[in-house]
Scaffold this active site. Structure first.
Site, PDB file in Angstrom:
ATOM      1  N   SER A 110       0.825  -1.222   0.000  1.00 38.68           N
ATOM      2  CA  SER A 110       0.000   0.000   0.000  1.00 38.68           C
ATOM      3  C   SER A 110       0.853   1.264   0.000  1.00 38.68           C
ATOM      4  O   SER A 110       0.588   2.205  -0.757  1.00 38.68           O
ATOM      5  CB  SER A 110      -0.973   0.002   1.181  1.00 38.68           C
ATOM      6  OG  SER A 110      -0.310  -0.260   2.383  1.00 38.68           O
ATOM      7  N   HIS A 117      -1.938  -8.859   1.999  1.00 34.76           N
ATOM      8  CA  HIS A 117      -1.573  -7.605   2.699  1.00 34.76           C
ATOM      9  C   HIS A 117      -2.670  -7.336   3.733  1.00 34.76           C
ATOM     10  O   HIS A 117      -2.836  -8.111   4.668  1.00 34.76           O
ATOM     11  CB  HIS A 117      -1.411  -6.506   1.643  1.00 34.76           C
ATOM     12  CG  HIS A 117      -0.803  -5.224   2.137  1.00 34.76           C
ATOM     13  ND1 HIS A 117      -0.142  -5.116   3.321  1.00 34.76           N
ATOM     14  CD2 HIS A 117      -0.755  -3.979   1.565  1.00 34.76           C
ATOM     15  CE1 HIS A 117       0.275  -3.859   3.467  1.00 34.76           C
ATOM     16  NE2 HIS A 117      -0.080  -3.148   2.423  1.00 34.76           N
ATOM     17  N   HIS A 146       6.045 -13.121   8.289  1.00 35.17           N
ATOM     18  CA  HIS A 146       6.106 -11.741   7.826  1.00 35.17           C
ATOM     19  C   HIS A 146       7.178 -11.624   6.756  1.00 35.17           C
ATOM     20  O   HIS A 146       8.179 -12.344   6.801  1.00 35.17           O
ATOM     21  CB  HIS A 146       6.424 -10.791   8.988  1.00 35.17           C
ATOM     22  CG  HIS A 146       6.045  -9.382   8.692  1.00 35.17           C
ATOM     23  ND1 HIS A 146       6.901  -8.515   8.060  1.00 35.17           N
ATOM     24  CD2 HIS A 146       4.898  -8.693   8.915  1.00 35.17           C
ATOM     25  CE1 HIS A 146       6.282  -7.351   7.914  1.00 35.17           C
ATOM     26  NE2 HIS A 146       5.061  -7.430   8.426  1.00 35.17           N
ATOM     27  N   ARG A 151       3.659  -5.069  17.658  1.00 36.12           N
ATOM     28  CA  ARG A 151       2.259  -4.633  17.611  1.00 36.12           C
ATOM     29  C   ARG A 151       1.347  -5.769  18.081  1.00 36.12           C
ATOM     30  O   ARG A 151       0.310  -5.535  18.691  1.00 36.12           O
ATOM     31  CB  ARG A 151       1.898  -4.186  16.181  1.00 36.12           C
ATOM     32  CG  ARG A 151       2.787  -3.024  15.691  1.00 36.12           C
ATOM     33  CD  ARG A 151       2.605  -2.772  14.209  1.00 36.12           C
ATOM     34  NE  ARG A 151       2.914  -3.947  13.423  1.00 36.12           N
ATOM     35  CZ  ARG A 151       2.640  -4.093  12.121  1.00 36.12           C
ATOM     36  NH1 ARG A 151       2.037  -3.118  11.467  1.00 36.12           N
ATOM     37  NH2 ARG A 151       2.963  -5.196  11.490  1.00 36.12           N
ATOM     38  N   ASP A 185      -1.688  -9.029  12.735  1.00 32.95           N
ATOM     39  CA  ASP A 185      -3.044  -9.489  12.462  1.00 32.95           C
ATOM     40  C   ASP A 185      -3.485 -10.632  13.374  1.00 32.95           C
ATOM     41  O   ASP A 185      -4.683 -10.928  13.466  1.00 32.95           O
ATOM     42  CB  ASP A 185      -3.161  -9.962  11.011  1.00 32.95           C
ATOM     43  CG  ASP A 185      -2.991  -8.816  10.035  1.00 32.95           C
ATOM     44  OD1 ASP A 185      -3.263  -7.670  10.434  1.00 32.95           O
ATOM     45  OD2 ASP A 185      -2.583  -9.068   8.892  1.00 32.95           O
TER      46      ASP A 185
END
Ligand SMILES: CC(C)(COP(=O)(O)OP(=O)(O)OC[C@H]1O[C@@H](n2cnc3c(N)ncnc32)[C@H](O)[C@@H]1OP(=O)(O)O)[C@@H](O)C(=O)NCCC(=O)NCCS
Length: 426
Positions: free
Chosen positions: A234, A264, A310, A319, A365
């Site tokens: 992105s 993504h 990843h 995160r 995620d």
């Protein structure tokens, strides 16, 4: 002039002349190697782009302007945007000025954007609705207007900032409307000017929030997903489109289309689906043994374990840690959260056995979905929209900085397969 613009107006000329003289002096210096594997493997790891807003060292995770994300989890998204753009956290006064600016802009959201969304079929994907809304708002671009009037190159960053701030101010309203419309949640909830940017977005979604913790989750979510250096799909897409001097509405909308891809941004909806699948199969939170077996079955079926691995990171994503800690504080007894926590103790060991997997650790995620689910947001196809609202901060700040120093149009050279084969034969 807003305080953010004032700070940027002070910093940008120095940054521009510094980079110009640096490139003039060292432009010919060789800094790396290009292999055939790079050209055929998604240019993975190739250090060929510039991004000053944030970096992601494989062994550390996201660092925004020199500050590790774990030290920013208590900051509001507005503070993060200021940090991304300027390199410093705002003072209390600067933060207030910025929040007031966003609120004033939010009031001027053009109403036609809601008519455009109303005209779309109700079963359009929420990401398609969001992108369409942002693209429709391109009519308001100050960059395009100023460019056609003939501004100088040194001025490009100013309307880029102006457009970016409008996109940021309008994004939560558009995104919340997409939620209300796509999932029949009732009428649009107007903005509450007493709330901050993230709190207001949470409020406009309309989920019950008696404790205020859903607002806190949204603030954390928006902070954690804000930026992830420049090479991800992105950010790179937004940058590439922006480098043609397409205005921020075009560039951000293009970046969001990349975020809609299953490798993504869309991956976050698949993670929770996998967790719920295990809970369904084992009638509740599975044991560690059951999870290990199910993860192995997923791999044996040729599927990925979503939320793990990843392209850049080689550690547990900080995160993920932040969401994990939030869940431990807010909903430790929630069976979905407990399953996510248990997966974390089991799945890396299973993935470590597969030689080709470079990173067996959870990414961001893996934990966010269960928290959204806990607060009643059960529409998976909406999750990437939340990601988009947040990542708009990263894309816009990268555009502002790029226009600030006058980055060139992006134009790598492509060659046919035969050329690469000829190189290999040499
Ligand atoms: C994120 C991801 C796309 C990174 O891909 P990548 O950079 O190619 O990762 P790797 O170099 O480690 O991949 C090497 C191999 O391991 C596989 N692999 C990586 N992570 C895996 C996982 N979680 N489960 C199963 N297999 C995995 C890849 O599919 C690839 O297989 P292939 O060579 O047969 O195509 C990948 O780890 C993945 O698909 N993870 C699950 C989806 C996900 O969580 N996405 C969100 C990203 S933020």
């Amino acid at each position: 002039m807003s305080q953010l613009k004032q700070v940027l107006a002070e910093k940008i000329p120095t940054m521009r002349s510094d980079i110009k003289s640096f490139v003039k002096e060292h432009g010919a210096k060789v800094i790396g190697e290009l292999t055939i594997g790079h050209a055929f493997g998604g240019m993975r790891g190739l250090k060929a782009m510039l991004c000053d807003t944030s970096e992601v060292p494989p062994d550390k995770g996201l660092i925004i302007r020199g500050i590790p994300i774990k030290d920013l989890t208590s900051k509001l998204p507005e503070e993060i945007f200021w940090l991304l753009c300027t390199g410093d956290l705002p003072t209390a006064d600067q933060l207030k000025d910025f929040q007031d600016d966003l609120r004033a802009r939010a009031k001027k959201i053009p109403s036609y954007v809601f008519s455009v969304l109303d005209a779309m079929p109700a079963d359009s994907h929420p990401m398609c609705m969001l992108d369409t809304g942002i693209l429709a708002l391109e009519r308001e671009s100050q960059f395009r207007k100023r460019y056609s009037e003939g501004m100088t190159k040194d001025e490009y960053w100013e309307p880029t900032l102006e457009d970016s701030l409008n996109i940021l101010a309008w994004m939560p309203e558009v995104a919340a409307y997409v939620y209300r419309k796509a999932f029949n949640k009732g009428a649009r909830i107007p903005a509450d000017p007493s709330l901050d940017w993230g709190g207001n977005y949470a409020n406009m979604l309309g989920l019950a929030d008696p404790t205020g913790e859903f607002k806190n989750l949204m603030r954390l979510y928006l902070t954690l997903h804000s930026d992830h250096e420049g090479g991800n799909v992105s950010a790179h897409t937004c940058h590439c489109v922006g480098s043609a001097l397409s205005d921020p509405f075009y560039a951000v909308s293009a970046g969001l289309n990349g975020l809609a891809g299953p490798l993504h941004g869309l991956a976050n909806q698949e993670c929770l689906a996998w967790i719920l699948e295990t809970m369904n199969k084992f009638n509740g939170a599975p044991t560690e043994e059951q999870l290990a077996k199910y993860a192995q079955e997923t791999l044996d079926a040729g599927k990925v374990v979503p939320g793990y691995g990843h392209a850049v990171l080689r550690i547990t994503d900080p995160r993920f840690d932040a969401f994990h800690a939030f869940g431990a504080k807010v909903c430790p007894d929630d069976p979905t959260y407990q399953t996510v926590a248990r997966v974390y103790t089991v799945v890396p060991k299973v993935l470590e056995q597969v030689k080709k997997i470079k990173d067996p650790w959870p990414n961001v995620d893996a934990a966010s979905g269960c928290l959204l689910y806990h607060f009643g947001m059960k529409e998976f196809s909406y999750y990437t929209v939340l990601f988009s609202v947040s990542r708009t901060m990263g894309m816009c700040s990268q555009l502002i900085v790029s226009r600030g120093w006058g980055e060139a149009i992006e134009r790598p050279k492509s060659m046919p397969t035969s050329w690469f084969k000829a190189q290999a034969a040499k």
